[in-house]
Design a protein around this motif. Structure first.
Motif, PDB file in Angstrom:
ATOM      1  N   LEU A  41       5.838 -10.300 -12.022  1.00  0.00           N
ATOM      2  CA  LEU A  41       4.795  -9.905 -11.095  1.00  0.00           C
ATOM      3  C   LEU A  41       4.385 -11.129 -10.292  1.00  0.00           C
ATOM      4  N   LYS A  43       2.071 -12.371  -6.456  1.00  0.00           N
ATOM      5  CA  LYS A  43       1.137 -11.963  -5.414  1.00  0.00           C
ATOM      6  C   LYS A  43       1.905 -11.450  -4.198  1.00  0.00           C
ATOM      7  N   TRP A  44       1.364 -10.418  -3.595  1.00  0.00           N
ATOM      8  CA  TRP A  44       1.994  -9.760  -2.455  1.00  0.00           C
ATOM      9  C   TRP A  44       2.336 -10.739  -1.338  1.00  0.00           C
ATOM     10  N   ASP A  45       1.434 -11.686  -1.066  1.00  0.00           N
ATOM     11  CA  ASP A  45       1.665 -12.616   0.044  1.00  0.00           C
ATOM     12  C   ASP A  45       2.767 -13.641  -0.259  1.00  0.00           C
ATOM     13  N   LYS A  46       3.277 -13.660  -1.481  1.00  0.00           N
ATOM     14  CA  LYS A  46       4.369 -14.558  -1.853  1.00  0.00           C
ATOM     15  C   LYS A  46       5.711 -13.824  -1.952  1.00  0.00           C
ATOM     16  N   LEU A  47       5.708 -12.532  -1.668  1.00  0.00           N
ATOM     17  CA  LEU A  47       6.924 -11.746  -1.822  1.00  0.00           C
ATOM     18  C   LEU A  47       8.060 -12.245  -0.951  1.00  0.00           C
ATOM     19  N   ASP A  48       7.807 -12.497   0.320  1.00  0.00           N
ATOM     20  CA  ASP A  48       8.872 -12.956   1.213  1.00  0.00           C
ATOM     21  C   ASP A  48       9.449 -14.298   0.761  1.00  0.00           C
ATOM     22  N   GLU A  63      15.521  -4.223  -2.345  1.00  0.00           N
ATOM     23  CA  GLU A  63      14.145  -3.948  -1.927  1.00  0.00           C
ATOM     24  C   GLU A  63      13.920  -2.454  -1.838  1.00  0.00           C
ATOM     25  N   ASP A  65      10.869   0.547  -0.714  1.00  0.00           N
ATOM     26  CA  ASP A  65       9.874   0.645   0.343  1.00  0.00           C
ATOM     27  C   ASP A  65       8.674  -0.205   0.016  1.00  0.00           C
ATOM     28  N   ARG A  66       8.232  -0.950   1.013  1.00  0.00           N
ATOM     29  CA  ARG A  66       7.054  -1.806   0.816  1.00  0.00           C
ATOM     30  C   ARG A  66       5.800  -1.049   1.107  1.00  0.00           C
TER      31      ARG A  66
END
Length: 66
Positions: A41, A43-48, A63, A65-66
């Motif tokens: 798991l 954080k969303w902002d670290k996904l890329d 991947e 769907d986001r």
């Protein structure tokens, strides 16, 4: 993220390699390991950043769907 592939017993070090790759990319994670699956798991902002880091090391990332 779900780590998919060979079972934990036949793929020693896979979890450590993934976690190290993400740490080197400055992506903090929370890891959950079950009998047959490892989840990471983040954080969303670290996904890329995580996806880029894993792909740069040759990991195949699927991947949804986001």
């Amino acid at each position: 993220m779900e780590i998919v592939g060979a079972s934990v017993y036949s793929a020693t070090g896979i979890h450590a390699n993934v976690v190290t790759t993400l740490a080197n990319a400055h992506v903090s994670i929370f890891a959950i390991s079950t009998f047959d699956t490892d989840y990471i798991l983040l954080k969303w902002d670290k996904l890329d950043a995580a996806l880029q880091a894993l792909r740069s090391k040759g990991y195949k990332v699927i991947e949804y769907d986001r």
